[in-house]
Design a protein around this motif. Structure first.
Motif, PDB file in Angstrom:
ATOM      1  N   THR A  77       0.808  -1.216   0.000  1.00  0.00           N
ATOM      2  CA  THR A  77       0.000   0.000   0.000  1.00  0.00           C
ATOM      3  C   THR A  77       0.846   1.274   0.000  1.00  0.00           C
ATOM      4  O   THR A  77       0.339   2.346  -0.307  1.00  0.00           O
ATOM      5  CB  THR A  77      -0.906   0.042   1.245  1.00  0.00           C
ATOM      6  OG1 THR A  77      -0.087   0.127   2.414  1.00  0.00           O
ATOM      7  CG2 THR A  77      -1.807  -1.186   1.312  1.00  0.00           C
ATOM      8  N   GLY A  78       2.123   1.163   0.394  1.00  0.00           N
ATOM      9  CA  GLY A  78       2.969   2.341   0.509  1.00  0.00           C
ATOM     10  C   GLY A  78       2.713   3.128   1.784  1.00  0.00           C
ATOM     11  O   GLY A  78       3.336   4.158   2.027  1.00  0.00           O
ATOM     12  N   THR A  79       1.801   2.646   2.621  1.00  0.00           N
ATOM     13  CA  THR A  79       1.464   3.310   3.876  1.00  0.00           C
ATOM     14  C   THR A  79       2.637   3.236   4.843  1.00  0.00           C
ATOM     15  O   THR A  79       3.258   2.188   4.996  1.00  0.00           O
ATOM     16  CB  THR A  79       0.244   2.625   4.533  1.00  0.00           C
ATOM     17  OG1 THR A  79      -0.829   2.610   3.595  1.00  0.00           O
ATOM     18  CG2 THR A  79      -0.189   3.345   5.798  1.00  0.00           C
ATOM     19  N   VAL A  80       2.920   4.365   5.501  1.00  0.00           N
ATOM     20  CA  VAL A  80       3.979   4.390   6.505  1.00  0.00           C
ATOM     21  C   VAL A  80       3.496   3.603   7.722  1.00  0.00           C
ATOM     22  O   VAL A  80       2.455   3.907   8.293  1.00  0.00           O
ATOM     23  CB  VAL A  80       4.344   5.836   6.904  1.00  0.00           C
ATOM     24  CG1 VAL A  80       5.373   5.841   8.032  1.00  0.00           C
ATOM     25  CG2 VAL A  80       4.866   6.612   5.702  1.00  0.00           C
ATOM     26  N   VAL A  81       4.250   2.576   8.111  1.00  0.00           N
ATOM     27  CA  VAL A  81       3.850   1.730   9.238  1.00  0.00           C
ATOM     28  C   VAL A  81       4.788   1.868  10.445  1.00  0.00           C
ATOM     29  O   VAL A  81       4.419   1.486  11.551  1.00  0.00           O
ATOM     30  CB  VAL A  81       3.724   0.248   8.822  1.00  0.00           C
ATOM     31  CG1 VAL A  81       2.567   0.065   7.852  1.00  0.00           C
ATOM     32  CG2 VAL A  81       5.014  -0.280   8.226  1.00  0.00           C
ATOM     33  N   ILE A  82       5.993   2.400  10.231  1.00  0.00           N
ATOM     34  CA  ILE A  82       6.941   2.652  11.321  1.00  0.00           C
ATOM     35  C   ILE A  82       7.625   3.977  11.042  1.00  0.00           C
ATOM     36  O   ILE A  82       8.038   4.236   9.913  1.00  0.00           O
ATOM     37  CB  ILE A  82       8.013   1.546  11.431  1.00  0.00           C
ATOM     38  CG1 ILE A  82       7.380   0.176  11.618  1.00  0.00           C
ATOM     39  CG2 ILE A  82       9.001   1.857  12.565  1.00  0.00           C
ATOM     40  CD1 ILE A  82       8.377  -0.986  11.524  1.00  0.00           C
ATOM     41  N   THR A  83       7.731   4.817  12.090  1.00  0.00           N
ATOM     42  CA  THR A  83       8.416   6.108  11.964  1.00  0.00           C
ATOM     43  C   THR A  83       9.315   6.306  13.172  1.00  0.00           C
ATOM     44  O   THR A  83       8.895   6.038  14.304  1.00  0.00           O
ATOM     45  CB  THR A  83       7.404   7.277  11.933  1.00  0.00           C
ATOM     46  OG1 THR A  83       6.432   7.023  10.924  1.00  0.00           O
ATOM     47  CG2 THR A  83       8.094   8.589  11.640  1.00  0.00           C
ATOM     48  N   MET A  84      10.534   6.772  12.915  1.00  0.00           N
ATOM     49  CA  MET A  84      11.448   7.084  14.022  1.00  0.00           C
ATOM     50  C   MET A  84      12.415   8.173  13.591  1.00  0.00           C
ATOM     51  O   MET A  84      12.703   8.310  12.404  1.00  0.00           O
ATOM     52  CB  MET A  84      12.205   5.836  14.464  1.00  0.00           C
ATOM     53  CG  MET A  84      13.139   5.295  13.420  1.00  0.00           C
ATOM     54  SD  MET A  84      13.455   3.546  13.551  1.00  0.00           S
ATOM     55  CE  MET A  84      11.973   2.868  12.896  1.00  0.00           C
ATOM     56  N   ASN A  85      12.863   8.959  14.555  1.00  0.00           N
ATOM     57  CA  ASN A  85      13.824  10.024  14.298  1.00  0.00           C
ATOM     58  C   ASN A  85      15.128   9.728  15.028  1.00  0.00           C
ATOM     59  O   ASN A  85      15.108   9.210  16.154  1.00  0.00           O
ATOM     60  CB  ASN A  85      13.280  11.380  14.773  1.00  0.00           C
ATOM     61  CG  ASN A  85      12.127  11.824  13.915  1.00  0.00           C
ATOM     62  OD1 ASN A  85      11.031  11.300  14.019  1.00  0.00           O
ATOM     63  ND2 ASN A  85      12.373  12.788  13.054  1.00  0.00           N
TER      64      ASN A  85
END
Length: 164
Positions: A77-85
């Motif tokens: 789907t291209g959906t962001v499932v994990i985000t971190m900085n």
């Protein structure tokens, strides 16, 4: 002269006794080695490279330089499932119910040799995998729910016939 030689030999023996050689540990996903993905110990936490692990699982990874942010996206789907900085102890993932979950990391996402490393426990939770660790080799194992279901009893002796 004899005292000098004895002192040098004693010093050399002390230095070599304190030296321990550790083999490079590896990461395995469903018993397949993740190439180029050596875990690192940072602040007493096992840290793993995000891209190497998640791409092996089929995810796409984006690096947003201006935010020092990593996004892991669902390959379909291209959906962001994990985000971190980088340098943040906050990370986010989408759980199995589609809800966005904030997680406080034991150690912040860190750059090591231009690769983003995060705590192993976080990345395994975020993708729904189980972690195992071999204390003898320091190797790390990640197991998918599908692998665990299809390999019940392996390595545990549960499927051994009685009397054997």
């Amino acid at each position: 002269m004899k005292k000098l030689i004895a002192g040098l030999l004693t010093g050399a023996m002390i230095l070599t006794m304190g030296t321990t050689v550790f083999a490079k540990s590896n990461i395995y996903v469903d018993l397949v080695e993740a190439k180029g993905a050596s875990p690192q110990i940072v602040n007493d936490r096992t840290m793993v490279p995000v891209r190497a692990i998640t791409e092996m699982l089929g995810y796409k990874v984006n690096w947003i330089e201006s935010l020092k942010q990593v996004e892991v996206c669902d390959p379909y789907t291209g959906t962001v499932v994990i985000t971190m900085n980088i340098n943040s102890t906050r990370a986010y993932y989408v759980n199995e119910y589609g809800a966005r979950v904030q997680k406080t990391l034991d150690s912040p996402a860190t750059l090591i040799n231009d690769r983003t490393y995060v705590p192993l426990r976080f990345i395994s939770e975020a993708v729904g995998y189980t972690v195992d660790y071999n204390v003898d080799t320091a190797d790390v194992y990640l197991f998918s729910p599908e692998y665990q279901t299809s390999h019940v009893g392996e390595g545990k002796g549960e499927d051994r016939p009685s009397g054997v």
